[in-house]
Enzyme design. Structure first.
Site, mmCIF file in Angstrom:
data_model
loop_
_atom_site.group_PDB
_atom_site.id
_atom_site.type_symbol
_atom_site.label_atom_id
_atom_site.label_comp_id
_atom_site.label_asym_id
_atom_site.label_seq_id
_atom_site.Cartn_x
_atom_site.Cartn_y
_atom_site.Cartn_z
ATOM 1 N N TYR A 101 0.887 -1.140 0.117
ATOM 2 C CA TYR A 101 0.008 -0.005 0.049
ATOM 3 C C TYR A 101 0.906 1.251 -0.202
ATOM 4 C CZ TYR A 101 -2.877 3.880 1.416
ATOM 5 O OH TYR A 101 -3.657 4.972 1.737
ATOM 6 N N GLU A 189 -3.437 7.602 -3.820
ATOM 7 C CA GLU A 189 -3.171 6.092 -3.479
ATOM 8 C C GLU A 189 -3.064 5.106 -4.384
ATOM 9 O OE1 GLU A 189 -5.765 5.185 0.513
ATOM 10 O OE2 GLU A 189 -6.514 4.128 -1.431
#
Lengths: 380, 289
Positions: A101, A189
Site C-alpha cells: 500500500y 493512493e
C-alpha cells in the site's frame, strides 16, 4: 473531486509511475478487441468512484477475449452502490508476487502531507491502521523541504526492501508525492502496489483533487465533469450550476441557512425535534435578494419537500433582503408549501414586517422555528 | 507565541479595493480598528474611505508603521498576498479568503512558522475584542464587552451563539474564528492556551463542527489540565451524512473519522459541557458564572 481509476492511472503514467497496459471501453465488442491486444487474458474493472469494488463484484478476470466480452457486458449498464457502470477498464493481468500500500494524504493535524506505506496492500488501509498499526510506515513531510530522495529511501527500507527493488520503490514514492503536490491532491493512493518480478506496478489508483484548486487544472475540465456526474445527484448538479452550496438529504423538510455552521446546526435542531431535513442549502455570506430567491425557489421546487425552514442570521446578509427574496420565490412557486422563517440581526424588524404582511410565519429562536416546521409536516 | 490585536494595533488591509475589502474596511473603521493603509496591486495611489492604497506592502511600509494585516484577496492570489505579509513581518495575519487550495495553505503556514507569525484562518471571520477593535468581518452588533472567550470554526453559527451570550448579559472578552478549512493556522489549542492566560476571559465557549480531529485534540489538551477555566461547547453536524462536504471545505466525515459523536464524547470526557442545541451554550455559561 474523485477521479476514476483509469483517469488517475493516466495521470500517474505522465509522472512516470509504472501502470499496467490497459484500454478504457464502453462496449463488449471493444472489450473483446482490447483483450485480444493484451494477448487474450485480462482483468475487467468497473470504473466507479467507490471503494471496495473487488468485494462488490466489480472486478472480473478473463482468460480469453470472448470471456472478456462476456465479463464487460455483465458489468456495463449494471449498478453498484446505486451508481451505473458506464465504462470498464480492460487491463493486462499481472504476475503478482506481493501487494503493498502506498498513499499521500493531506494531514490536517500536522498541516502538511503525510506519506503512508504498508506491506499489507490490497486490503482496506483503515482496517490495517486499526488492527495492526505497526504495519504502517508514516512520514510527515516538511513542506519547506518537500519529500526528498533520502525520505523515500527510508520508507522503502522500512518496508523491508534493499538493492534494486528498494531504489525502484523509492522512485515510485517520490513520484507519488509529486502527483499529490502538482495535482493538488487531497488523497492519492496506490492500493495495491503490485510487486512483480522486475519491480513494481500500480495495480489500482486513486486520486481525489482539492475542489478549491480546480482553477489550476483547467485542462482536466472534461474529466472533472464526467467524474462529477457520477458523484452528485441530479439536484446537486443543478444546484451547482445555480452556484448554490447544496447537499441532498432524504427527508421532507427543506432547510436553508446562511453560513455552513449555522445551516448544519439548523439541520441538527430539526432532526433533534423529530423532523427529517430534505437538504442542506447554505446561502453563504452577504446573499442578495436574487440569490435568496433562487435558493428558496430551488428548494420549494423539490417534490419531496412539504415545508421549508429558512434560518438567517443577518450580519452582512440583511434580513429585509432575505424577506424580499422569500416573498418573491413564494409568489412564483406553483404549489403553496408552508414556510417558517427565523431571522435575527441586520434590519430584522423590517424583514419581519415584510414577512408578516405577506402572511409568512416568523419566530425568534431556532428551537421554536424547528418545532413549528416539524409540527407542520405532521410531527415525528 | 500567539499574537492578537489591541486598540493600538496598526492594520493593513490587503485587497482593500475589492467589494468585500471596501465594505469591511468601512465597518472596521467604524468599530475603532486602526486601519492605516491598504494594498491592491495595480491600484496604488487610490484611496478607500480616506485610507491610502499602495501596490505593494513594501511601499506602504515606507510611509506607515504596520503591525497586522487582514487579507480579502481572491483565492488564486491569496498565497502571494499571505507570503508578502509574512515577509513584511506583519503579525497577526487574518486570512478571510474562502476557497484557498490546501496546498497553498500548507505553504503559507510553513513559511509563517519560520518567523513565528500568527495566521488566523484561512476561511475565517477573523477576531474581535468587543468594544475595542476587530480584525474581521463579524457583525459588531451581536457582541458586547464581557468575560466569555469564544473560539469557533464557523462564522454565522459563532455570531448566533455570541448574540445569545450577549442577550443573557454575559458579553465577550475576545472572540476568534479559526476557520472552516481543513488546514488552518491558529487552532483550538493555541486559542485555549491564550484564554487560559488572558485575565479578561473567565469562561469559554468552544464551537466546533464535523471533520478532522481538532476538537478531539482540544479535548485532550483540556483533559490533561492545559485549561482550568470552564468550557461550554457546541458541535454542529450531528445529522450530517458521511462523505458529503457540509458547506465548509473542512466539514466532512471521512470513513469513520470526524463525526460529531466522537467530538462530543471526547469533550465530555474532558469535563466540557456540550449543548445539544446552539441555544444551550449561553444557558450553560450562565450556570457557570
Amino acid at each position: 473531486m474523485k477521479l476514476l481509476e483509469y483517469q488517475a492511472k493516466q495521470i500517474f503514467g505522465k509522472f512516470g509511475i509504472p501502470t499496467p497496459r490497459s484500454y478504457i471501453v464502453e462496449s463488449s465488442k471493444e472489450a473483446e478487441d482490447s483483450a485480444n491486444k493484451l494477448g487474450g487474458s485480462a482483468a475487467i474493472k468497473a470504473q466507479l468512484p467507490v471503494g471496495g469494488r473487488g468485494k462488490a463484484g466489480g472486478i472480473l478476470f478473463a482468460n480469453t477475449p470472448s470471456e472478456a466480452a462476456e465479463a464487460a457486458s455483465s458489468l456495463l449498464g449494471s449498478k453498484m452502490k446505486d451508481l451505473e457502470i458506464r465504462k470498464v477498464l480492460i487491463e493486462e493481468k499481472l504476475d503478482i508476487e506481493d501487494e503493498l500500500y502506498l498513499g499521500v494524504v493531506v494531514d490536517r493535524r500536522n498541516k502538511s502531507y503525510v506519506v503512508l506505506a504498508s506491506s499489507e496492500g490490497g486490503v482496506d488501509i483503515e482496517e490495517v491502521a486499526v488492527k495492526t498499526p505497526e504495519k504502517i510506515v508514516r512520514h510527515v513531510v516538511d513542506p519547506l523541504h518537500g519529500l526528498r530522495s533520502y525520505h523515500a529511501l527510508w520508507i522503502a527500507k522500512q518496508l523491508g526492501y534493499s538493492g534494486r527493488k528498494m531504489s525502484a520503490l523509492a522512485d515510485i514514492v517520490g513520484k507519488l508525492y509529486k502527483v499529490a503536490v502538482e495535482m493538488d491532491a487531497e488523497l492519492t493512493e496506490i492500493n495495491p502496489l503490485a510487486e512483480i518480478a522486475d519491480g513494481f506496478m500500480a495495480a489500482d489508483a486513486r486520486l481525489n483533487i482539492d475542489n478549491n484548486a480546480l482553477f489550476r487544472h483547467r485542462d482536466l475540465a472534461e474529466t472533472f465533469q464526467w467524474s462529477e456526474s457520477l458523484e452528485l445527484s441530479e439536484r446537486e448538479q443543478e444546484a451547482g450550476e445555480l452556484g448554490l452550496t447544496y447537499v441532498e438529504l432524504d427527508g421532507n423538510i427543506g432547510v436553508i441557512g446562511n453560513g455552513a455552521g449555522l445551516t448544519m446546526a439548523t439541520i441538527d435542531t430539526v432532526t433533534l425535534h423529530g423532523g427529517k431535513p430534505a437538504n442542506f442549502l447554505d446561502l453563504g455570506g452577504g446573499a442578495s435578494p436574487k440569490r435568496i430567491e433562487s435558493g428558496v425557489s430551488f428548494v420549494l421546487s423539490d417534490p419531496r419537500v412539504s415545508a421549508l425552514f429558512v434560518n438567517v442570521l443577518g450580519g452582512i446578509t440583511r434580513c429585509d433582503d432575505t424577506a424580499r427574496g422569500i416573498i418573491e420565490a413564494r409568489r412564483r412557486a406553483p404549489l403553496e408549501k408552508p414556510i417558517v422563517v427565523r431571522m435575527m440581526g441586520t434590519n430584522e424588524e423590517e424583514g419581519k414586517k415584510l414577512l408578516e404582511e405577506a402572511g409568512i410565519d416568523t419566530l425568534d429562536t431556532m428551537e421554536d422555528a424547528a418545532e413549528r416546521v416539524v409540527a407542520l409536516v405532521g410531527g415525528s | 507565541m500567539v499574537k492578537f490585536i489591541n486598540e493600538d494595533t496598526q492594520v493593513l488591509v490587503q485587497g482593500i479595493t475589492g467589494i468585500q475589502g471596501r465594505f469591511h474596511t468601512k465597518l472596521m473603521l467604524e468599530y475603532g480598528t486602526k486601519i492605516v493603509a491598504g494594498v491592491t496591486p495595480g491600484r496604488g495611489e487610490q484611496e478607500v474611505d480616506g485610507i491610502p492604497v499602495y501596490d505593494t506592502i513594501a511601499e506602504a511600509q515606507e510611509k506607515h508603521a504596520l503591525d497586522a494585516s487582514i487579507i480579502f484577496v481572491p483565492a488564486p492570489y491569496a498565497l502571494d498576498a499571505s507570503l508578502e505579509a509574512i515577509e513584511a513581518r506583519l503579525d497577526p495575519v487574518a486570512v478571510i479568503t474562502e476557497g484557498i487550495p490546501v496546498r497553498d495553505s500548507i505553504d503559507i503556514l510553513a513559511r509563517a512558522g519560520l518567523g513565528d507569525t500568527t495566521i488566523v484562518g484561512p476561511n475565517t471571520p477573523g477576531l474581535i475584542k468587543p468594544g475595542m477593535s476587530k480584525l474581521g468581518i463579524m457583525p459588531a452588533q451581536v457582541f458586547r464587552e464581557g468575560s466569555v472567550g469564544i473560539v469557533s470554526r464557523s462564522g454565522t453559527l459563532f455570531y448566533e451563539i455570541a448574540a445569545q451570550i450577549t442577550r443573557v448579559g454575559l458579553g465577550q472578552s475576545t472572540c476568534i474564528g479559526i476557520g472552516g478549512d481543513p488546514i488552518v493556522g491558529l487552532d483550538f489549542i493555541d486559542v485555549l492556551q491564550w484564554f487560559e492566560e488572558n485575565n479578561e476571559t473567565e469562561i469559554i465557549a468552544l464551537i466546533g463542527e464535523i471533520g478532522g480531529d481538532a476538537e478531539e485534540r482540544a479535548a485532550e489538551f483540556i483533559g490533561q489540565g492545559g485549561l482550568t477555566k470552564p468550557v461550554a461547547a457546541y458541535i454542529a453536524g450531528r445529522a450530517a451524512v458521511p462523505g458529503k462536504r457540509m458547506g465548509h471545505a473542512g466539514a466532512i466525515i471521512q470513513g469513520s473519522a470526524g463525526t460529531a459523536q466522537s467530538k462530543i464524547e471526547a469533550l465530555e470526557k474532558a469535563g466540557v459541557v456540550v449543548g445539544e442545541r446552539p441555544g444551550d451554550v449561553a444557558r450553560i455559561l450562565m450556570r457557570m458564572t
